[in-house]
Enzyme design. Sequence first.
Site, PDB file in Angstrom:
ATOM      1  N   CYS A   1      44.797  56.558  36.807  1.00 43.51           N
ATOM      2  CA  CYS A   1      46.072  57.170  37.159  1.00 43.51           C
ATOM      3  C   CYS A   1      45.889  57.852  38.508  1.00 43.51           C
ATOM      4  O   CYS A   1      44.789  57.881  39.052  1.00 43.51           O
ATOM      5  CB  CYS A   1      46.472  58.229  36.150  1.00 43.51           C
ATOM      6  SG  CYS A   1      46.741  57.577  34.495  1.00 43.51           S
TER       7      CYS A   1
ATOM      8  N   GLY B   1      48.687  53.378  39.635  1.00 45.68           N
ATOM      9  CA  GLY B   1      49.418  53.318  38.377  1.00 45.68           C
ATOM     10  C   GLY B   1      50.886  53.118  38.630  1.00 45.68           C
ATOM     11  O   GLY B   1      51.449  53.752  39.521  1.00 45.68           O
TER      12      GLY B   1
ATOM     13  N   ASN C   1      43.670  62.579  35.105  1.00 46.21           N
ATOM     14  CA  ASN C   1      43.199  61.220  35.360  1.00 46.21           C
ATOM     15  C   ASN C   1      41.843  61.077  34.680  1.00 46.21           C
ATOM     16  O   ASN C   1      40.952  61.883  34.930  1.00 46.21           O
ATOM     17  CB  ASN C   1      43.069  61.010  36.880  1.00 46.21           C
ATOM     18  CG  ASN C   1      42.539  59.630  37.238  1.00 46.21           C
ATOM     19  OD1 ASN C   1      42.701  58.675  36.472  1.00 46.21           O
ATOM     20  ND2 ASN C   1      41.926  59.511  38.393  1.00 46.21           N
ATOM     21  N   GLY C   2      41.709  60.051  33.832  1.00 46.89           N
ATOM     22  CA  GLY C   2      40.446  59.846  33.112  1.00 46.89           C
ATOM     23  C   GLY C   2      40.704  59.732  31.627  1.00 46.89           C
ATOM     24  O   GLY C   2      41.823  59.955  31.166  1.00 46.89           O
TER      25      GLY C   2
ATOM     26  N   CYS D   1      32.542  56.836  39.185  1.00 49.21           N
ATOM     27  CA  CYS D   1      32.917  55.476  38.762  1.00 49.21           C
ATOM     28  C   CYS D   1      32.719  54.493  39.921  1.00 49.21           C
ATOM     29  O   CYS D   1      33.367  54.610  40.960  1.00 49.21           O
ATOM     30  CB  CYS D   1      34.380  55.471  38.324  1.00 49.21           C
ATOM     31  SG  CYS D   1      35.006  53.825  37.989  1.00 49.21           S
TER      32      CYS D   1
ATOM     33  N   TYR E   1      37.302  48.454  43.403  1.00 45.58           N
ATOM     34  CA  TYR E   1      38.689  47.990  43.262  1.00 45.58           C
ATOM     35  C   TYR E   1      39.777  49.048  43.429  1.00 45.58           C
ATOM     36  O   TYR E   1      40.747  48.848  44.163  1.00 45.58           O
ATOM     37  CB  TYR E   1      38.852  47.311  41.887  1.00 45.58           C
ATOM     38  CG  TYR E   1      40.290  47.034  41.564  1.00 45.58           C
ATOM     39  CD1 TYR E   1      40.964  45.967  42.150  1.00 45.58           C
ATOM     40  CD2 TYR E   1      40.994  47.866  40.693  1.00 45.58           C
ATOM     41  CE1 TYR E   1      42.302  45.738  41.875  1.00 45.58           C
ATOM     42  CE2 TYR E   1      42.331  47.638  40.417  1.00 45.58           C
ATOM     43  CZ  TYR E   1      42.981  46.571  41.006  1.00 45.58           C
ATOM     44  OH  TYR E   1      44.294  46.351  40.748  1.00 45.58           O
TER      45      TYR E   1
ATOM     46  N   ASP F   1      37.158  40.926  44.302  1.00 44.36           N
ATOM     47  CA  ASP F   1      36.318  42.113  44.126  1.00 44.36           C
ATOM     48  C   ASP F   1      35.705  42.184  42.738  1.00 44.36           C
ATOM     49  O   ASP F   1      34.620  42.719  42.555  1.00 44.36           O
ATOM     50  CB  ASP F   1      37.136  43.386  44.408  1.00 44.36           C
ATOM     51  CG  ASP F   1      38.373  43.427  43.556  1.00 44.36           C
ATOM     52  OD1 ASP F   1      38.298  43.897  42.413  1.00 44.36           O
ATOM     53  OD2 ASP F   1      39.432  42.941  44.018  1.00 44.36           O
TER      54      ASP F   1
ATOM     55  N   CYS G   1      28.317  55.587  37.818  1.00 47.26           N
ATOM     56  CA  CYS G   1      28.425  54.945  36.513  1.00 47.26           C
ATOM     57  C   CYS G   1      28.589  53.444  36.721  1.00 47.26           C
ATOM     58  O   CYS G   1      29.489  53.016  37.449  1.00 47.26           O
ATOM     59  CB  CYS G   1      29.632  55.481  35.741  1.00 47.26           C
ATOM     60  SG  CYS G   1      29.857  54.666  34.142  1.00 47.26           S
TER      61      CYS G   1
HETATM   62  P1  AMP Z   1      41.224  39.597  35.754  1.00 47.77           P
HETATM   63  O1  AMP Z   1      42.348  38.808  36.322  1.00 47.77           O
HETATM   64  O2  AMP Z   1      41.533  40.129  34.379  1.00 47.77           O
HETATM   65  O3  AMP Z   1      39.903  38.884  35.773  1.00 47.77           O
HETATM   66  O4  AMP Z   1      41.043  40.912  36.638  1.00 47.77           O
HETATM   67  C1  AMP Z   1      40.445  40.832  37.886  1.00 47.77           C
HETATM   68  C2  AMP Z   1      41.478  40.968  38.969  1.00 47.77           C
HETATM   69  O5  AMP Z   1      42.268  42.157  38.780  1.00 47.77           O
HETATM   70  C3  AMP Z   1      40.821  41.103  40.319  1.00 47.77           C
HETATM   71  O6  AMP Z   1      41.613  40.366  41.230  1.00 47.77           O
HETATM   72  C4  AMP Z   1      40.836  42.583  40.624  1.00 47.77           C
HETATM   73  O7  AMP Z   1      41.188  42.791  41.991  1.00 47.77           O
HETATM   74  C5  AMP Z   1      41.871  43.171  39.686  1.00 47.77           C
HETATM   75  N1  AMP Z   1      41.324  44.243  38.835  1.00 47.77           N
HETATM   76  C6  AMP Z   1      40.090  44.433  38.419  1.00 47.77           C
HETATM   77  N2  AMP Z   1      39.985  45.522  37.622  1.00 47.77           N
HETATM   78  C7  AMP Z   1      41.195  46.046  37.528  1.00 47.77           C
HETATM   79  C8  AMP Z   1      41.745  47.181  36.841  1.00 47.77           C
HETATM   80  N3  AMP Z   1      41.028  47.965  36.066  1.00 47.77           N
HETATM   81  N4  AMP Z   1      43.045  47.419  37.004  1.00 47.77           N
HETATM   82  C9  AMP Z   1      43.785  46.637  37.745  1.00 47.77           C
HETATM   83  N5  AMP Z   1      43.336  45.544  38.388  1.00 47.77           N
HETATM   84  C10 AMP Z   1      42.054  45.232  38.289  1.00 47.77           C
END
Ligand code: AMP
Length: 459
Positions: free
Chosen positions: A2, A28, A104-105, A243, A249, A353, A441
């Site tokens: 958040c 968020g 946040n957390g 984190c 990301y 990423d 972490c």
């Molecule tokens: P996924 O499509 O589920 O494999 O998530 C990976 C993609 O979502 C990548 O393109 C990341 O840039 C983005 N991403 C990774 N972790 C998160 C997160 N916790 N919240 C939102 N987007 C994420």
Amino acid sequence: MCGIAGACGVDDASYVISLMLKAMQHRGQEAAGIVSYDGSSFHELRGKGLVDEVFADVDYAKALPGRTAIGHIRYSTAGDPDSRESIQPLVAQLRQGPTAIVHNGNLTNYAERRSELEEAGAIFRSKSDTELFLHLIARARGNRRERLSAAFDQVEGAYSLLLMTPRGITAAVDPLGFRPLSMLRFGAGWLFASETCAFDLFRDDPRFAGAVSAPVDRGRVISIDDYCATAFTREAAAPSRHCSFEHIYFSRPDSTVFGRSANAVRERLGRALAAAGPADADLVTAVPDSSNAMAAAYADALGLPFRFALIRNHYTGRTFITPRQTARELGVRMKLGAVRDAVAGKRIVVVDDSLVRGTTARKVVALLRDAGATEVHLRIGSPPVIHPCHWGIDTPSRRELAAADGGIENLRLSIGADSLGYLPLESLREALDDADGSAYCVTCFSGESPLVPLGRRPA
Ligand code: AMP
């Protein structure tokens, strides 16, 4: 994940908060809220949607008056995403007066503490772990420092939070420092924000002149009353646990996170990825926008051309930030398009990423092939995510994690890429200058849980 913001002793505080929340909207998108204090009452406005939607046509001076305010943008990782009661700031009437909170957390001992409190007669209004703080502070005795210490000593997990009372704002970060929080002296007042990009909005404001932002350190509790800051530090018994995903990301590249530039870390990750997983290709491209810096650094390191072969529609929001998988699937299609002209007949390295559920990777590989790519090599600028996060990243169950079981080759086949390469965990640690693992972490990559200290004593 958040975003939180606070302003104390600042003209038009709620408007300033709305701007800061907008700058952090990437953290968020489900809901937003602001509570202000005008010297006699609290004023509240919150709702589902983006900041611009929730505060469309709001006359801040009328609806949210005052020189003190806090705000929140929500991406639910705990609690019920559909419940209005969970939209922050939460407000309660305590013995000491009204108190509003943004957090946040994720708290890891929420269920346990909540059931103890319920057995003792407490009535909870929401399913949000944030509400726990209000109950614990309400029950604590002594002066403010004693009450806050007593409340914080009973919770475990990740919290960067702001409390607003008629006296002012208190900022606190858990002893392990999972989530970022920064502060800035702004004229005679103070600003707080999850990310420093929220402060940069005010660079041209004369009140900003000479201002330097500083992180709120882990274990620190800082109170601003009547323009005076007082602080104390609760002892952190273990190494910090910032984190690593904040750098990979979450954060905007123009933010300084845990004392380092988010952009510089991403470039280091891109170079390390090139060393660990080079590819023979005609061009390198990014899954925009979060991996742009990594992909450009990857291309640079290998002497390959970098091109924008995938285009992001900026009006659909971040796909992952929708809690349900069907919406997420459609979201990727809504969000990304391939540039046929750049792609057709080319061997392409596509850098992302991270890979969590694999939804984005699958779609991106299919999009590029569809646009005529002859080879698609996928490179991920972080290690395989093999473990759920309990501290605020939306990776709740191991079952959903594409890399958790089955091996990398099976994953490559299921994604349909010609090759798949990840960043080794040691390279991530090196890029974060944390070779001995004492600062960040990496539980989602390593599976090892960070130590959560109990029995902290105020310093
Ligand atoms: P996924 O499509 O589920 O494999 O998530 C990976 C993609 O979502 C990548 O393109 C990341 O840039 C983005 N991403 C990774 N972790 C998160 C997160 N916790 N919240 C939102 N987007 C994420």
